[in-house]
Write a protein that holds these residues in place. Structure first.
Motif, PDB file in Angstrom:
ATOM      1  N   ALA A  87      52.020  56.068 -51.606  1.00 58.68           N
ATOM      2  CA  ALA A  87      53.449  55.091 -51.813  1.00 58.68           C
ATOM      3  C   ALA A  87      52.011  53.531 -51.423  1.00 58.68           C
ATOM      4  N   ALA A  88      50.886  53.232 -50.411  1.00 64.36           N
ATOM      5  CA  ALA A  88      49.999  52.404 -50.501  1.00 64.36           C
ATOM      6  C   ALA A  88      49.181  51.819 -51.704  1.00 64.36           C
ATOM      7  N   LEU A  89      48.873  53.101 -52.495  1.00 66.74           N
ATOM      8  CA  LEU A  89      48.447  52.377 -54.050  1.00 66.74           C
ATOM      9  C   LEU A  89      49.608  52.099 -54.631  1.00 66.74           C
ATOM     10  N   ARG A  90      50.345  52.352 -55.016  1.00 68.02           N
ATOM     11  CA  ARG A  90      51.673  51.694 -56.083  1.00 68.02           C
ATOM     12  C   ARG A  90      52.747  50.133 -54.943  1.00 68.02           C
ATOM     13  N   GLU A  91      51.673  50.567 -53.577  1.00 71.57           N
ATOM     14  CA  GLU A  91      52.308  48.912 -53.184  1.00 71.57           C
ATOM     15  C   GLU A  91      51.597  47.567 -53.193  1.00 71.57           C
ATOM     16  N   ALA A  92      49.681  48.527 -53.174  1.00 77.18           N
ATOM     17  CA  ALA A  92      48.656  47.223 -53.744  1.00 77.18           C
ATOM     18  C   ALA A  92      48.948  46.947 -55.158  1.00 77.18           C
ATOM     19  N   ARG A  93      49.355  47.784 -55.677  1.00 80.35           N
ATOM     20  CA  ARG A  93      49.306  47.110 -56.620  1.00 80.35           C
ATOM     21  C   ARG A  93      50.117  46.078 -56.719  1.00 80.35           C
ATOM     22  N   GLU A  94      51.063  46.912 -56.743  1.00 81.20           N
ATOM     23  CA  GLU A  94      52.484  45.160 -57.119  1.00 81.20           C
ATOM     24  C   GLU A  94      52.295  43.676 -55.941  1.00 81.20           C
ATOM     25  N   GLU A  95      51.384  44.036 -54.972  1.00 85.96           N
ATOM     26  CA  GLU A  95      51.395  43.095 -53.948  1.00 85.96           C
ATOM     27  C   GLU A  95      50.598  42.302 -54.618  1.00 85.96           C
ATOM     28  N   ILE A  96      49.087  42.905 -54.552  1.00 89.71           N
ATOM     29  CA  ILE A  96      47.523  41.869 -55.253  1.00 89.71           C
ATOM     30  C   ILE A  96      47.030  42.283 -56.654  1.00 89.71           C
ATOM     31  N   GLY A  97      47.734  42.940 -57.051  1.00 93.82           N
ATOM     32  CA  GLY A  97      46.914  43.848 -58.388  1.00 93.82           C
ATOM     33  C   GLY A  97      46.215  44.065 -58.577  1.00 93.82           C
ATOM     34  N   LEU A  98      46.121  45.027 -57.606  1.00 90.74           N
ATOM     35  CA  LEU A  98      44.869  45.785 -57.388  1.00 90.74           C
ATOM     36  C   LEU A  98      45.389  47.531 -58.031  1.00 90.74           C
ATOM     37  N   ASP A  99      44.142  48.129 -58.686  1.00 93.94           N
ATOM     38  CA  ASP A  99      44.367  49.164 -59.819  1.00 93.94           C
ATOM     39  C   ASP A  99      43.991  50.489 -58.872  1.00 93.94           C
ATOM     40  N   PRO A 100      45.122  51.840 -58.931  1.00 90.34           N
ATOM     41  CA  PRO A 100      44.438  51.729 -58.320  1.00 90.34           C
ATOM     42  C   PRO A 100      43.432  53.007 -58.882  1.00 90.34           C
ATOM     43  N   ALA A 101      43.075  52.618 -59.318  1.00 87.71           N
ATOM     44  CA  ALA A 101      41.724  53.122 -60.599  1.00 87.71           C
ATOM     45  C   ALA A 101      40.702  52.934 -60.123  1.00 87.71           C
ATOM     46  N   ASN A 102      40.592  51.963 -59.436  1.00 86.24           N
ATOM     47  CA  ASN A 102      39.849  50.834 -58.631  1.00 86.24           C
ATOM     48  C   ASN A 102      39.569  50.908 -57.760  1.00 86.24           C
ATOM     49  N   VAL A 103      40.364  52.302 -56.813  1.00 80.96           N
ATOM     50  CA  VAL A 103      40.041  52.945 -55.747  1.00 80.96           C
ATOM     51  C   VAL A 103      39.923  54.038 -54.763  1.00 80.96           C
ATOM     52  N   GLU A 104      38.496  54.040 -54.253  1.00 83.35           N
ATOM     53  CA  GLU A 104      38.315  55.117 -53.866  1.00 83.35           C
ATOM     54  C   GLU A 104      39.103  55.578 -51.748  1.00 83.35           C
TER      55      GLU A 104
END
Length: 198
Positions: A87-104
């Motif tokens: 959920a946190a990764l989904r929201e970050a993608r929606e809100e600031i354009g952060l791709d979950p693949a770019n997150v550890e």
């Protein structure tokens, strides 16, 4: 080069305890039959030339809840979200354009209870590569980065208060530049700062 993420990883390896918007005001029981709504936020840290940076948002002034406030990317956990991390990764993608693949994902903090009836799981993560911030216009007025060192130091937090629903309520604040960081966001970041200081 020192690993700037090492102190964060060490803090996450230590036991933590839940936090609450009521920490400075005494416990408040839930009304009978009420339940806390699950939510998740992303504490997204990215290495820059001058240290770690933290991604924050300024919520749209048009939102019904917490308009104009500084917040971590995140929101309520939907029924089809398999976990708070998702959920946190989904929201970050929606809100600031952060791709979950770019997150550890590095770990999570203990849940935080808000006065608005949410139980928020903070997910701490490393942003692996630079990306273009893209604020979602319906929810986010501004997406920006601030020096994490400011929020990693417990000395930069102070306690303020105001009347809320007829009662004096105290809360943590950690202003930085033009941004007034307070309430649940400040409390969550203070929890991480406390664990890093142990």
């Amino acid at each position: 080069m020192p690993d700037l993420f090492a102190p964060v990883a060490a803090a996450l390896a230590r036991p933590g305890r839940p936090s609450s918007d009521y920490d400075l005001n005494g416990a408040t029981p839930l009304p009978e039959g009420a339940r806390l709504r699950p939510a998740a936020v992303l504490v997204a840290l990215q290495q820059g030339p001058d240290g770690l940076h933290l991604h924050l948002t300024k919520r749209s002034a048009q939102l019904r809840h917490h308009p104009g406030q500084i917040a971590l990317p995140g929101g309520k956990i939907e029924l089809n979200d398999p976990s708070p991390v998702w959920a946190a990764l989904r929201e970050a993608r929606e809100e600031i354009g952060l791709d979950p693949a770019n997150v550890e994902v590095m770990g999570t903090l203990a849940p935080h209870r808000t006065v608005t009836g949410y139980l928020v799981t903070p997910v701490v993560a490393r942003v692996c590569a630079p990306f273009v911030l893209c604020a979602e216009p319906g929810e986010v007025e501004e997406a920006f980065c601030v020096p994490f060192a400011h929020f990693a130091d417990p000395a930069n937090y102070r306690i303020e208060g105001r009347l809320w629903r007829g009662q004096q309520r105290c809360y943590y604040v950690a202003p930085w530049g033009p941004y007034y960081v307070w309430g649940a966001t400040a409390r969550i970041l203070r929890s991480l700062a406390d664990r890093m200081a142990e």
